[in-house]
Each structure stands twice: as C-alpha cells, then as structure tokens.
Design an enzyme around this catalytic site. Sequence first.
Site, PDB file in Angstrom:
ATOM      1  N   ALA A  54      32.889 -77.197 -26.718  1.00  0.00           N
ATOM      2  CA  ALA A  54      31.542 -77.734 -26.938  1.00  0.00           C
ATOM      3  C   ALA A  54      31.209 -77.598 -28.422  1.00  0.00           C
ATOM      4  O   ALA A  54      31.731 -76.708 -29.097  1.00  0.00           O
ATOM      5  CB  ALA A  54      30.548 -76.951 -26.100  1.00  0.00           C
TER       6      ALA A  54
ATOM      7  N   GLY B 243      35.097 -75.509 -23.829  1.00  0.00           N
ATOM      8  CA  GLY B 243      34.884 -76.786 -23.148  1.00  0.00           C
ATOM      9  C   GLY B 243      36.119 -77.688 -23.224  1.00  0.00           C
ATOM     10  O   GLY B 243      36.332 -78.524 -22.341  1.00  0.00           O
TER      11      GLY B 243
ATOM     12  N   GLU C  52      38.218 -76.555 -20.479  1.00  0.00           N
ATOM     13  CA  GLU C  52      37.542 -76.927 -19.224  1.00  0.00           C
ATOM     14  C   GLU C  52      37.723 -78.428 -18.941  1.00  0.00           C
ATOM     15  O   GLU C  52      37.875 -78.845 -17.796  1.00  0.00           O
ATOM     16  CB  GLU C  52      36.058 -76.557 -19.305  1.00  0.00           C
ATOM     17  CG  GLU C  52      35.869 -75.040 -19.312  1.00  0.00           C
ATOM     18  CD  GLU C  52      34.432 -74.629 -19.557  1.00  0.00           C
ATOM     19  OE1 GLU C  52      33.920 -74.937 -20.658  1.00  0.00           O
ATOM     20  OE2 GLU C  52      33.824 -74.014 -18.678  1.00  0.00           O
TER      21      GLU C  52
ATOM     22  N   GLU D  92      34.440 -68.430 -24.922  1.00  0.00           N
ATOM     23  CA  GLU D  92      32.968 -68.465 -24.896  1.00  0.00           C
ATOM     24  C   GLU D  92      32.356 -67.080 -24.990  1.00  0.00           C
ATOM     25  O   GLU D  92      31.300 -66.893 -25.594  1.00  0.00           O
ATOM     26  CB  GLU D  92      32.476 -69.141 -23.600  1.00  0.00           C
ATOM     27  CG  GLU D  92      32.635 -70.658 -23.586  1.00  0.00           C
ATOM     28  CD  GLU D  92      33.978 -71.115 -23.060  1.00  0.00           C
ATOM     29  OE1 GLU D  92      34.931 -70.305 -23.069  1.00  0.00           O
ATOM     30  OE2 GLU D  92      34.091 -72.275 -22.629  1.00  0.00           O
TER      31      GLU D  92
HETATM   32  C1  LIG Z   1      17.850 -73.011 -21.117  1.00  0.00           C
HETATM   33  C2  LIG Z   1      19.059 -72.990 -20.303  1.00  0.00           C
HETATM   34  C3  LIG Z   1      20.183 -73.768 -20.791  1.00  0.00           C
HETATM   35  C4  LIG Z   1      21.337 -73.688 -19.954  1.00  0.00           C
HETATM   36  C5  LIG Z   1      22.638 -74.094 -20.271  1.00  0.00           C
HETATM   37  C6  LIG Z   1      22.999 -75.222 -21.148  1.00  0.00           C
HETATM   38  C7  LIG Z   1      24.448 -75.417 -21.164  1.00  0.00           C
HETATM   39  C8  LIG Z   1      24.954 -76.360 -22.173  1.00  0.00           C
HETATM   40  C9  LIG Z   1      26.251 -76.003 -22.829  1.00  0.00           C
HETATM   41  C10 LIG Z   1      27.429 -76.224 -21.999  1.00  0.00           C
HETATM   42  C11 LIG Z   1      28.644 -75.617 -22.628  1.00  0.00           C
HETATM   43  C12 LIG Z   1      29.504 -75.156 -21.615  1.00  0.00           C
HETATM   44  C13 LIG Z   1      30.623 -74.303 -21.924  1.00  0.00           C
HETATM   45  C14 LIG Z   1      31.414 -74.577 -23.108  1.00  0.00           C
HETATM   46  C15 LIG Z   1      31.223 -73.807 -24.155  1.00  0.00           C
HETATM   47  C16 LIG Z   1      32.075 -73.965 -25.323  1.00  0.00           C
HETATM   48  O1  LIG Z   1      33.003 -74.714 -25.389  1.00  0.00           O
HETATM   49  S1  LIG Z   1      31.658 -72.972 -26.604  1.00  0.00           S
HETATM   50  C17 LIG Z   1      32.906 -73.329 -27.798  1.00  0.00           C
HETATM   51  C18 LIG Z   1      34.198 -72.696 -27.424  1.00  0.00           C
HETATM   52  N1  LIG Z   1      35.161 -72.899 -28.465  1.00  0.00           N
HETATM   53  C19 LIG Z   1      35.450 -71.997 -29.360  1.00  0.00           C
HETATM   54  O2  LIG Z   1      34.947 -70.898 -29.352  1.00  0.00           O
HETATM   55  C20 LIG Z   1      36.432 -72.399 -30.419  1.00  0.00           C
HETATM   56  C21 LIG Z   1      35.834 -72.182 -31.755  1.00  0.00           C
HETATM   57  N2  LIG Z   1      36.728 -72.598 -32.817  1.00  0.00           N
HETATM   58  C22 LIG Z   1      37.792 -71.876 -33.191  1.00  0.00           C
HETATM   59  O3  LIG Z   1      38.117 -70.842 -32.670  1.00  0.00           O
HETATM   60  C23 LIG Z   1      38.573 -72.415 -34.344  1.00  0.00           C
HETATM   61  O4  LIG Z   1      37.737 -73.237 -35.099  1.00  0.00           O
HETATM   62  C24 LIG Z   1      39.834 -73.202 -33.915  1.00  0.00           C
HETATM   63  C25 LIG Z   1      39.486 -74.294 -32.946  1.00  0.00           C
HETATM   64  C26 LIG Z   1      40.853 -72.235 -33.317  1.00  0.00           C
HETATM   65  C27 LIG Z   1      40.448 -73.845 -35.189  1.00  0.00           C
HETATM   66  O5  LIG Z   1      40.675 -72.831 -36.149  1.00  0.00           O
HETATM   67  P1  LIG Z   1      40.965 -73.213 -37.675  1.00  0.00           P
HETATM   68  O6  LIG Z   1      41.967 -74.272 -37.734  1.00  0.00           O
HETATM   69  O7  LIG Z   1      41.210 -71.931 -38.383  1.00  0.00           O
HETATM   70  O8  LIG Z   1      39.639 -73.877 -38.223  1.00  0.00           O
HETATM   71  P2  LIG Z   1      38.218 -73.228 -38.474  1.00  0.00           P
HETATM   72  O9  LIG Z   1      38.082 -72.952 -39.920  1.00  0.00           O
HETATM   73  O10 LIG Z   1      37.942 -72.146 -37.541  1.00  0.00           O
HETATM   74  O11 LIG Z   1      37.244 -74.431 -38.059  1.00  0.00           O
HETATM   75  C28 LIG Z   1      37.229 -75.638 -38.806  1.00  0.00           C
HETATM   76  C29 LIG Z   1      35.827 -76.149 -38.802  1.00  0.00           C
HETATM   77  O12 LIG Z   1      35.471 -76.527 -37.482  1.00  0.00           O
HETATM   78  C30 LIG Z   1      34.253 -75.898 -37.085  1.00  0.00           C
HETATM   79  N3  LIG Z   1      34.335 -75.638 -35.647  1.00  0.00           N
HETATM   80  C31 LIG Z   1      35.330 -75.086 -34.992  1.00  0.00           C
HETATM   81  N4  LIG Z   1      35.081 -75.067 -33.674  1.00  0.00           N
HETATM   82  C32 LIG Z   1      33.886 -75.654 -33.505  1.00  0.00           C
HETATM   83  C33 LIG Z   1      33.088 -75.940 -32.362  1.00  0.00           C
HETATM   84  N5  LIG Z   1      33.474 -75.639 -31.127  1.00  0.00           N
HETATM   85  N6  LIG Z   1      31.894 -76.521 -32.566  1.00  0.00           N
HETATM   86  C34 LIG Z   1      31.478 -76.853 -33.815  1.00  0.00           C
HETATM   87  N7  LIG Z   1      32.214 -76.620 -34.946  1.00  0.00           N
HETATM   88  C35 LIG Z   1      33.401 -76.024 -34.769  1.00  0.00           C
HETATM   89  C36 LIG Z   1      34.230 -74.624 -37.905  1.00  0.00           C
HETATM   90  O13 LIG Z   1      32.929 -74.149 -38.025  1.00  0.00           O
HETATM   91  C37 LIG Z   1      34.804 -75.112 -39.215  1.00  0.00           C
HETATM   92  O14 LIG Z   1      33.765 -75.797 -39.862  1.00  0.00           O
HETATM   93  P3  LIG Z   1      33.538 -75.619 -41.410  1.00  0.00           P
HETATM   94  O15 LIG Z   1      33.344 -74.159 -41.625  1.00  0.00           O
HETATM   95  O16 LIG Z   1      32.338 -76.422 -41.698  1.00  0.00           O
HETATM   96  O17 LIG Z   1      34.781 -76.097 -42.063  1.00  0.00           O
END
Ligand SMILES: CCCCCCCCCCCCC/C=C/C(=O)SCCNC(=O)CCNC(=O)[C@H](O)C(C)(C)COP(=O)(O)OP(=O)(O)OC[C@H]1O[C@@H](n2cnc3c(N)ncnc32)[C@H](O)[C@@H]1OP(=O)(O)O
Length: 719
Positions: free
Chosen positions: A61, A100, A103, A123
């Site tokens: 997400a 996500g 998922e 998450e």
């Molecule tokens: C009031 C009640 C409300 C109720 C509920 C509402 C529900 C609604 C939501 C539903 C969601 C459901 C469940 C799902 C949840 C999720 O998916 S949460 C996200 C889970 N994912 C992660 O945690 C992965 C996060 N990312 C990483 O671990 C790493 O980025 C990577 C993918 C392993 C890649 O690593 P690397 O190559 O080293 O790059 P990075 O430098 O880390 O990242 C590059 C840039 O990308 C940005 N980024 C990374 N992941 C995300 C993301 N998921 N979303 C947005 N942005 C992301 C990261 O910030 C970097 O950006 P910059 O710093 O600007 O370069």
Amino acid sequence: MAQYSLVSGSVGLITLKNPPVNALGAVVRHGIVDSVEKALSDPKVKSVVICGQNGMFCGGADIKEFGTDMKGPPLIPMFHSLEAANKPVVAAIEGGAFGGGLELALGCHYRIAHSKAKVGLPEVTLGLLPAAAGSQRLPRLIGVPAALNLITTGRHITAAEALQLGLVDQVADHNTVDTAVKFAQSVVGKSLDSRRISNFQCPPVPNVDVLFEEVMQKIRQTSRGAIAPIACVQAVRAAATLPYKDGLQKEKELMATLFTSGQARSLQYCFFAQRVVSRWSMPNGASWDTSKGRPIHKAAVIGLGTMGRGIAVALAQTGFSVVAVETQEKQFMDAKKAVAGMLERGAKRSGKVAAHDKIIYSQNLQAIADVDLVIEAVFEDMALKKRVFRQLSDVCKPGTFLCTNTSTLDIDQMAAETRQPELVVGMHFFAPAHVMKLLEVVYGPRSSPEAVAVAMQLGKKMGKVSVAVGNCRGFVGNRMLKPYRDQAYFLLEEGATPELIDQALEEFGFAMGAFKVYDLSGLDVGWKVRKEEGLVLPGGGSGKSARIRQGVRYSPLGDLMCEEGRFGQKTGRGWYQYDKPGSRDAKPDPWVHRFLEDYRARHGLVARRISNQEVLERCLYAMINEGFRILEDGIAAGPEDIDIIYVFGYGWPRHRGGPMFYANMVGLPIVLERLEHFAQANPDVPTLQPCNLLRKLVASGSPPISKWREAMKNVHSQL
Ligand SMILES: CCCCCCCCCCCCC/C=C/C(=O)SCCNC(=O)CCNC(=O)[C@H](O)C(C)(C)COP(=O)(O)OP(=O)(O)OC[C@H]1O[C@@H](n2cnc3c(N)ncnc32)[C@H](O)[C@@H]1OP(=O)(O)O
C-alpha cells in the site's frame, strides 16, 4: 497506473507502474480494477499475469496515502475479484512483494518468484497488520506457526524460503514474467477451486490455545508496549479459529484501532525519517547528491579493544580487506582470538563462510601504508589520538581517508595533526560495532564533502544506518544523553531509587533504564571522563561544593559509587546487584538504598515521592531540549537525524518515533511549559532552560515536525 496488454495471443499481462516500488496508490488500484475487467471480459484472454515494472513487483500500500482520505478502490474487494476470476491469475514476483503487494499475490491463484526476489508482510513495522486479508490468507496457505512468525516480525524472506514454506509455487532463475506467462498458459482449464486461498481451512495446529498463549507472552515481553504485534497475533488467531468471513471482520476491527494510533504514526514517521537522513547535507551546502565518494577496497583499524574488534569484524564481513593493527602484545594476541571467534559465530548465524582471510593482523603501523581508509579506535584519550593521527598522516599514502571512532572528542583537533585535514571525519560506531546498526558520521569544519560521502557510503555498505552530524562534544547522541542522565541522578537525590527510574523508562519502552545501562557499560567509564574534566572531588566534595561544579548543579553519586568499587556488571555490583561479576541479571540492592539514604541525610535532602510521570518529564524533556539546541546549533540537519540516532543507537522505542517526534506528539507548548516549570524549580540546571528554537516554534504556532527544517532556517538566519 497499471498497464494492460495482450501477450502470447492469450495472456492478459497487467504491469503495475508506480516508481520506485509500484506502491498501490489510488491510480494503481484503479488501473488494476480496469485491467482485470478487460482481461476477464476478453474471450481471447485465457489467463492473466500480474507483474511490476522495472524488476519490482510491489512495495505494498502507498504509505504516503495513509494520512489522507484514501479515495479509490479498496484493496480487499479487488483481491476478492481476482481470486474469484474464472481464468487463472498468476503473480510474477520480481524484486519484492511486500505488505499489500504480497496480499495482492495471495489473491492470485499462483505465485512465481524470481530467485533473487524477497517477500514479506512488514506492516507490523509500520504499526499496522496485513489488513488486506493477508492475516487471513497467509495462515491458510502456509500454516499458523509460519504465518505467525512472518506477520509478527515483518521479516523479508528469500524466494527459496518462500518456496519451502509453500508461499510461492515456483522460483525462476531468469525472466520471471516470461516464465509466468508460460506457466499461465499451462494451467488454463485446470480447476481453480483448489487455488482460492480464502476457501482453504487453516492447517490444524495441535494445542492451538497453548501456541497462541506462548506467542502472546513472548511478544508482550519483547514488544515493549508496541500494540501492532499483539493485534497481529489476534488476527492470526482469528484465521486459525474462525471462518474466513468472520476472520476478515476481526482483521478489519483490529486494523481500525491500529490505523489511527499514535504508534502507527510514529513507526511510519521512522520509515520515512530513515530515508530522509540518508540524503545528508552539510551547513556549507554540500550534500549527498552533489558530493561523490571514492571506492574503498582496503581499510585499516587501529587499536583492537572492544570497538576496534567489532569494526574489523564488520568491515571483513562486508567483504573489505582489513589490516588490523594493535601495538600492545597481550591485547594483540587476545584480539586475534576474539575476532576469530566473532567471525565464526557470525558465519554460523548467516550461513556464510567466516571471513578470516579478509583480515591481516599487524603490530606495526607501517602495514597500513597502502590502505584507502583508516578507522582509529584507540583509547579515548586526546593526547594519544593526536599522536596516532600524526603517525597515520606520515605512514599512509596521500589521499587516505582518516576516520576516528571517538564518541565525544573534538575531531578537528585530530585533523589538525594531519597533512590533509580535509580527509578526516568521525565514524562513531556503537558497541558492539558488528551488531549495532547506527553510525554517526561526524564532519568537522575542515572535513571535505568527499570524506563525508565516503564514510556515509561505507556505512551503507556495512548495513549501517548512517547519520551525518556536526562536530561538538558528544556529537548528537551522547550530547543529548548527558542532560537525561543528569536528571536521573538528580531524581535519585530527591527520593527515587534506580529501580523506580528504570521501571518508568522501561514502561515507556526503552530497552533498558538509565541505571541498567550504566551497569552494563561500566560506571568507571564516565568516572574517568569526569576526572579528566576536573569534576570529581574525593568523597564527593563537601560543603557548598558538594553538589555544584563549575557553577551548575552536579550529582557526585556516580563518583561515590566508583569510589566503592561498584563499576556495574563487570564487578557484580553497581546500581543493582548481580550473582557474580559479568552476570546480567539485575536485582535491586538494599545496599544502594541505604547508600542513597545516607547521602540524602548527609546533604540535608528530604526524600519525596516521585511519580513515573515526573521521571519521564524530567529525563525526556531535558534530553529533548538539548535536541532543540542541537538543531539550533546546526549540528543535526533536521529532527529526523536526531530521532534516527536515538531509535537505532540508544534504545528509544521505535513506536514512539524518536525524542523529537515524541515532543511533537506530546505538543510543543506542553513540553515548553513543563521545561519552564522545571527550570524555575532548578535554576542551577541550565539544561532545563527552554532553548530559543523551542520557544520560537511554539510562538509560531507549533508547526508539524515536517515543517521544522523551514522554521530552523528562519531561526538560523535570525541568529
Ligand atoms: C479509521 C479506520 C480506518 C481503517 C482502515 C483503513 C485501511 C486502509 C489501508 C489498507 C492497507 C492494508 C494493508 C496493507 C498495508 C501495506 O501494504 S503497508 C506497506 C507495506 N510495505 C512495506 O512496508 C514496504 C516498505 N518499503 C520497503 O521496505 C522498501 O522501500 C523496499 C520496498 C524493500 C525497497 O527498498 P529500497 O530499494 O532500499 O528502496 P527505499 O529507499 O526503501 O524506497 C525507495 C522509495 O520508495 C518509497 N517507498 C517504499 N515503499 C513505499 C510504500 N509502500 N509506500 C510509499 N512509498 C514507498 C521510499 O519512501 C523511498 O522514497 P524516497 O525516500 O522518496 O526515495
């Protein structure tokens, strides 16, 4: 967006496009819904493959959307319609599938991963749970114990492990999308019922109640107050015990609690803060994107005490050739043995070969003549360090970067002893250096941007979270620790016990309270520094000078403990008592209570009841105030730098975001008001006097932490 195309005549290919990690933002979600509709309604299409562009399946997400109104198609119905499709849907996982993203793959009928891909449900590290049905599908697919482990730790696993767990169906060594397309063609016509995970029963677990009770207990002990791991266990329990639909409802309820929690905000802040600090800058405008480093092939470590050993191991394990130098015979022999043991243990843990051949040991400084970079880790003594830097400057080839592992001393004084002071920077590792993630990279007034870039890049290669900071006594981490520790001592004088203070700090979420940390690191370490600073008086001093030094309040309690030979764990006695020297099991010590009572009686102090709230406010706000001073002085570029240092190096609970984020959460006017109150009551404690930046932020309406850098610029321009 998501791009749709028809490939090989009969396969609908959906490519997620949202650089850099193809996060599932609203536009991507719309794209998926539209593409799936096209694929399912086109009679030419017999099967579907979903992949991500640029070798990355999906990072989950879009975390940046979480604070917004989150328009666009929701994930759960989208994944249900994929799963319900009457044409086989295959996920082609390159790079990674996280949160996500995984998922989404679990909603598909098949999953093919590249051998270098990683998958996971991280998450929990963002204060959430896999609430797009991941907490319900994963246990049904791979079983409850394995799912519990992945969901509560958030760890990323390799494609090989995913295959072993049954999380993916096949691993591809080459073109994953081509493999998935062929695979998708090969399964056309096969029944899909057995591929719809939401239809599965969770594999039965013997003694399911006992399993969950044990896991819950372990998590309560280790989570230090974090709520997401507990919600994750509850969600998996629902998967194990309830029908899918009811489990999904439970997942939704748990997510509703987590989603808006302060802990989720703090953890998501930490995620972005970690990335912000990697984009370092210096006050002269030099920064990560304009300053290039130079490749380092061979490094040297000077001094093989505890720190030097850890640094040598960390370098060797990263693949660098290392010359490890120690001039004292006994230390040299001990270090060789200890380093070999550390390398063996590391190899056992990682399953890699121990990097013994990466290290050459020498007792002679001449052995480092051809290295590209040196890390000095000799005793914390300026005269000694200056001598070493003079020698390094003579021995090393021109252009060698000279780094010091000092934790407090002025790196500029060391640089002044060398021929190329611009090549000198601090690389402050934390003990044990091969384990701890934090590295403070310290630039002095003469350090070149190239030297900073080299140290930052080296840290990154070593798997460290590196933060560039300016040169001042204690840099960021240790400078902020001083007012925190001072307050802890003052609270003892006023009536608290070490246990009371530590309990308050541990309940807040610190891995260890202030006094347990003292006992672990050795009370004599600080005693030596204070003696060098002329602060220590025999017997703690007397009369007026007893509790005042250099015009400010001073507690001699630590010095008096050292005079009693109570150095902490190593002597089996410190602020706590231990079964034997070296033991880690801290027990309250009646001797310490008597010692404190005698001390108070001697100084006419009347013990009063001290609440946990006061402990937190005094210790934490004093530390936070120093953090604002550090920002004001330009020693840290922004609050994120301070917070990352504290989360990764000082046991600050990540779910509280770091000291500066915590201040932002509490509310800057409240922090200011409490500091003013404490400063008034303690006029002889200057660190409690609220600093200008804090006052200015409050006066300008307490902007959110993301705006502090701007506010800091204004403060700097007015100073
Ligand atoms: C009031 C009640 C409300 C109720 C509920 C509402 C529900 C609604 C939501 C539903 C969601 C459901 C469940 C799902 C949840 C999720 O998916 S949460 C996200 C889970 N994912 C992660 O945690 C992965 C996060 N990312 C990483 O671990 C790493 O980025 C990577 C993918 C392993 C890649 O690593 P690397 O190559 O080293 O790059 P990075 O430098 O880390 O990242 C590059 C840039 O990308 C940005 N980024 C990374 N992941 C995300 C993301 N998921 N979303 C947005 N942005 C992301 C990261 O910030 C970097 O950006 P910059 O710093 O600007 O370069």
